[in-house]
Write an enzyme that holds these catalytic residues in place. Structure first.
Site, short mmCIF file in Angstrom:
data_model
loop_
_atom_site.label_atom_id
_atom_site.label_comp_id
_atom_site.label_asym_id
_atom_site.label_seq_id
_atom_site.Cartn_x
_atom_site.Cartn_y
_atom_site.Cartn_z
N ASP A 1 39.81 -65.11 -82.21
CA ASP A 1 38.71 -64.71 -82.14
C ASP A 1 39.14 -63.56 -83.65
O ASP A 1 38.32 -63.43 -84.35
CB ASP A 1 37.85 -63.57 -81.49
CG ASP A 1 37.06 -64.93 -80.16
OD1 ASP A 1 36.34 -65.51 -80.76
OD2 ASP A 1 36.81 -64.14 -79.18
N LYS B 1 37.40 -65.26 -70.15
CA LYS B 1 38.36 -64.99 -71.45
C LYS B 1 39.72 -63.88 -70.96
O LYS B 1 40.91 -64.60 -71.17
CB LYS B 1 37.78 -64.85 -72.03
CG LYS B 1 36.77 -65.39 -73.21
CD LYS B 1 36.47 -64.65 -74.66
CE LYS B 1 35.61 -65.73 -75.70
NZ LYS B 1 35.29 -65.26 -76.28
P1 NAP Z 1 31.25 -58.42 -74.37
O1 NAP Z 1 32.67 -58.94 -73.47
O2 NAP Z 1 30.29 -59.37 -72.69
O3 NAP Z 1 30.40 -57.80 -74.51
C1 NAP Z 1 29.11 -57.30 -74.78
C2 NAP Z 1 29.09 -56.02 -75.52
O4 NAP Z 1 27.84 -56.50 -76.12
C3 NAP Z 1 29.38 -54.80 -74.70
O5 NAP Z 1 30.07 -53.71 -75.42
C4 NAP Z 1 27.75 -54.42 -74.19
O6 NAP Z 1 27.71 -53.52 -74.24
C5 NAP Z 1 26.83 -54.57 -75.48
N1 NAP Z 1 25.89 -55.46 -75.12
C6 NAP Z 1 25.13 -56.50 -74.52
N2 NAP Z 1 24.40 -56.52 -74.48
C7 NAP Z 1 23.17 -55.42 -74.99
C8 NAP Z 1 22.44 -54.89 -75.40
N3 NAP Z 1 20.75 -55.30 -74.95
N4 NAP Z 1 21.99 -53.58 -76.06
C9 NAP Z 1 23.23 -53.20 -76.90
N5 NAP Z 1 24.26 -53.95 -76.30
C10 NAP Z 1 24.68 -55.31 -75.66
O7 NAP Z 1 30.43 -59.66 -75.18
P2 NAP Z 1 31.17 -60.68 -76.10
O8 NAP Z 1 32.67 -62.18 -75.91
O9 NAP Z 1 32.21 -59.66 -77.01
O10 NAP Z 1 30.67 -61.50 -77.46
C11 NAP Z 1 29.45 -60.13 -78.17
C12 NAP Z 1 28.85 -61.59 -78.85
O11 NAP Z 1 29.52 -61.75 -79.31
C13 NAP Z 1 27.86 -62.94 -77.71
O12 NAP Z 1 26.57 -62.79 -78.59
C14 NAP Z 1 28.70 -63.67 -78.02
O13 NAP Z 1 28.29 -64.68 -78.03
C15 NAP Z 1 29.55 -63.42 -79.59
N6 NAP Z 1 30.23 -63.94 -79.99
C16 NAP Z 1 30.60 -64.91 -81.41
C17 NAP Z 1 31.84 -65.16 -82.13
C18 NAP Z 1 31.63 -66.48 -82.75
O14 NAP Z 1 32.60 -67.77 -82.84
N7 NAP Z 1 30.82 -66.49 -83.19
C19 NAP Z 1 33.08 -65.10 -80.70
C20 NAP Z 1 33.08 -64.62 -79.93
C21 NAP Z 1 31.73 -63.50 -79.95
P3 NAP Z 1 28.47 -52.26 -72.71
O15 NAP Z 1 29.40 -52.01 -72.31
O16 NAP Z 1 27.37 -51.40 -72.41
O17 NAP Z 1 27.51 -53.52 -71.22
#
Ligand code: NAP
Length: 520
Positions: A347, A310
């Site tokens: 998003d 992304k």
């Molecule tokens: P990302 O860029 O990898 O960011 C992940 C975030 O979650 C970071 O802030 C990370 O914190 C935090 N995190 C990861 N593991 C954690 C844990 N065990 N405990 C606490 N915090 C944790 O991912 P993203 O693209 O933003 O996606 C995040 C979530 O949203 C995913 O589950 C994804 O599937 C979901 N999502 C859903 C949709 C939908 O259409 N429903 C769309 C987009 C994303 P750190 O900064 O400390 O690493």
């Protein structure tokens, strides 16, 4: 579909109108093979009997004969692939030719003989076989896609009715090579061409448009006769292969991994429902370079971009909208009429649309958990609409940086209990994949609405805890549908059929949940 008739095709095959999909049948016993044939032949009247899967192929032929006599609408291919060509038949070359000859006598109009066997056999033996049956001369490369022109040239020295070239895609770009072969050679020869492997799906769906006489489909996802084979049902109903033509627009979701993406289900549902002549494919891009290389060669009209590209895709785009630039992440690419690639981030729509259906965002107090790509879209989108936003992230420096950029605030976990929010949004992966994890303790969940971006499972621990407290919930599936709906609108200019998209993805998630046991 009428065949592109090559001069080499035996006259008796000319009246054949072959469907675009041949169903590959494999089973340990002929009874099982025929039971599957019986149940699927109405939808798939073009069958390949993989006789090499049977212990005694010749002994099975009378039963196949009876089946074909009572199912006159079926066109059958007999294949008895030898072990050294990737099959299971351990007999001699002579016995392989005997099986194929007898299979034709049992009603299989077409037989498949691999190049390795054909090169060893006497030319008269092959001519004899071909004087009776339609002959597919086949070549399989189980490692790579390479030397396609040279391979075909070698094959053409042996007279056959169809030339089948099957290779393995190790990159998305391998599909381009296969399709170029089909495009340049299929007006001269009856070709069947495709790439195996998860990365070969482009050739399986678009190969027919490029000139492959037909392609192969599996009985089901579990019963494949080749790696990466797609079920014939999915080829027909998800990818609508019978309708794919020169005008079909090609879309896809690119990421690594991509196998479990629900985007093809939701997007192909929308394209079908709105009568858009388009097909949407899962593109397993192991490198961004491969994806870009492929995008430049295949006229992809639109792309969904998912993990891990992304952010990395941004420098490869010709332009992006203001939101995408601010968020620093792109999940939607469209190829303009000028051929240039434009980036968007849908998003934001995925977060805002479900919220707007429940409350007024202006002045709402919102807590966002996480500071990654999805959290950034939520924070910028909410701030733009006048919400007050607090960010809590595992790595606090990232939360602070985002807060500075978006003019939002950060909050410490210890202070959560002191504040009540209108909305809490989980933008972390915590709670995914049937774990029982919850990003907040029960007493920390103080809000009117709780929104969990996690959509697999559909009902997370966070949502359960919120419901138990009488709080309204927004499941991640709504975001998934709304961000996809916005992509659909950008690509097609039509309103997206969001209700049908939600229905399709709900069923897919239920099917998935039924297949996998919850983790403890
Ligand atoms: P990302 O860029 O990898 O960011 C992940 C975030 O979650 C970071 O802030 C990370 O914190 C935090 N995190 C990861 N593991 C954690 C844990 N065990 N405990 C606490 N915090 C944790 O991912 P993203 O693209 O933003 O996606 C995040 C979530 O949203 C995913 O589950 C994804 O599937 C979901 N999502 C859903 C949709 C939908 O259409 N429903 C769309 C987009 C994303 P750190 O900064 O400390 O690493």
């Amino acid at each position: 579909m009428a065949l592109a008739l090559p001069s080499t095709l035996a006259p008796r095959l000319l009246p054949l109108r072959l469907p675009k999909v041949c169903l590959a049948l494999s089973a340990d016993t002929v009874e099982d093979m025929l039971a599957t044939a019986e149940s699927m032949a109405r939808d798939d009247p073009f069958l390949e009997f993989r006789l090499d899967y049977l212990k005694q192929p010749v002994a099975a032929l009378p039963k196949i004969h009876r089946f074909l006599e009572t199912h006159q609408y079926v066109t059958a291919i007999a294949t008895c692939r030898r072990v050294d060509s990737g099959g299971k038949f351990k007999g001699s070359l002579a016995s392989q030719l005997e099986v194929l000859t007898k299979a034709h006598a049992a009603g299989c109009l077409i037989v498949d003989l691999e190049l390795q066997s054909a090169l060893k056999a006497k030319p008269e033996a092959i001519a004899r076989l071909r004087s009776r049956a339609g002959l597919i001369l086949s070549f399989h490369d189980f490692r790579a896609t390479r030397n396609l022109e040279e391979t075909l040239e070698k094959m053409l020295k042996i007279p056959a009715d169809f030339y089948k070239v099957v290779t393995t895609a190790t990159t998305l770009f391998d599909n381009v090579a296969m399709m170029k072969l089909l495009q340049t050679q299929s007006d001269k020869h009856a070709l069947i061409g495709l790439c195996m492997g998860e990365q070969g799906i482009i050739s399986r769906v678009l190969g027919v448009r490029a000139g492959s006489v037909f392609t192969f489909g599996a009985v089901s996802a579990d019963l494949k006769t080749a790696p990466g084979q797609v079920s014939s049902r999915d080829l027909r109903s998800v990818y609508r292969i019978e309708q794919v033509d020169a005008a079909t627009r090609v879309y896809g979701v690119a990421g690594d991994p991509i196998e479990h993406s629900l985007s093809p289900v939701i997007m192909n549902t929308a394209l079908r429902r709105e009568n858009v002549n388009g097909v949407y494919l899962p593109l397993h891009a192991k490198t961004l370079k491969d994806l870009i290389h492929c995008v430049r060669e295949i006229p992809l009209h639109g792309l969904s971009i998912t993990m891990p590209y992304k952010q990395a895709i941004l420098p490869h785009l010709d332009n992006t909208d203001a939101h995408t630039a601010k968020i620093g992440a792109c999940n939607t690419v469209v190829r303009g009429q000028d051929g240039k690639l434009y980036g968007f981030n849908t998003d934001i729509a995925g977060v805002i649309r479900p919220l707007e259906q429940r409350l007024s965002i202006e002045n709402a107090k919102v807590l966002v958990l996480g500071a990654g790509g999805a959290a950034r879209a939520a924070v910028f989108g909410l701030k733009e609409r006048g919400a007050e936003v607090w960010i809590l992230n595992r790595t606090s420096a990232k939360a602070q940086k985002l807060a500075r950029q978006a003019k939002a605030r950060t909050i410490k976990r210890a202070d959560l209990r002191k504040l009540a929010f209108d909305v809490i949004i989980n933008a972390t992966p915590v709670g995914m994949l049937n774990t029982r994890d919850c990003p907040l303790k029960d007493e920390e969940i103080q809000a009117r609405v709780v929104f969990d971006m996690v959509y697999d499972p559909a009902e997370t621990r966070l949502l359960q805890a919120a419901r138990a407290k009488g709080i309204a919930v927004i499941p991640g599936i709504e975001m998934f549908v709304q961000q996809a709906a916005r992509q659909f609108e950008i690509w097609t200019g039509k309103p997206a059929p969001a209700a049908e998209m939600l229905g399709a993805v709900t069923i897919a998630l239920q099917d998935r949940a039924a297949q996998k046991p919850p983790r403890p």
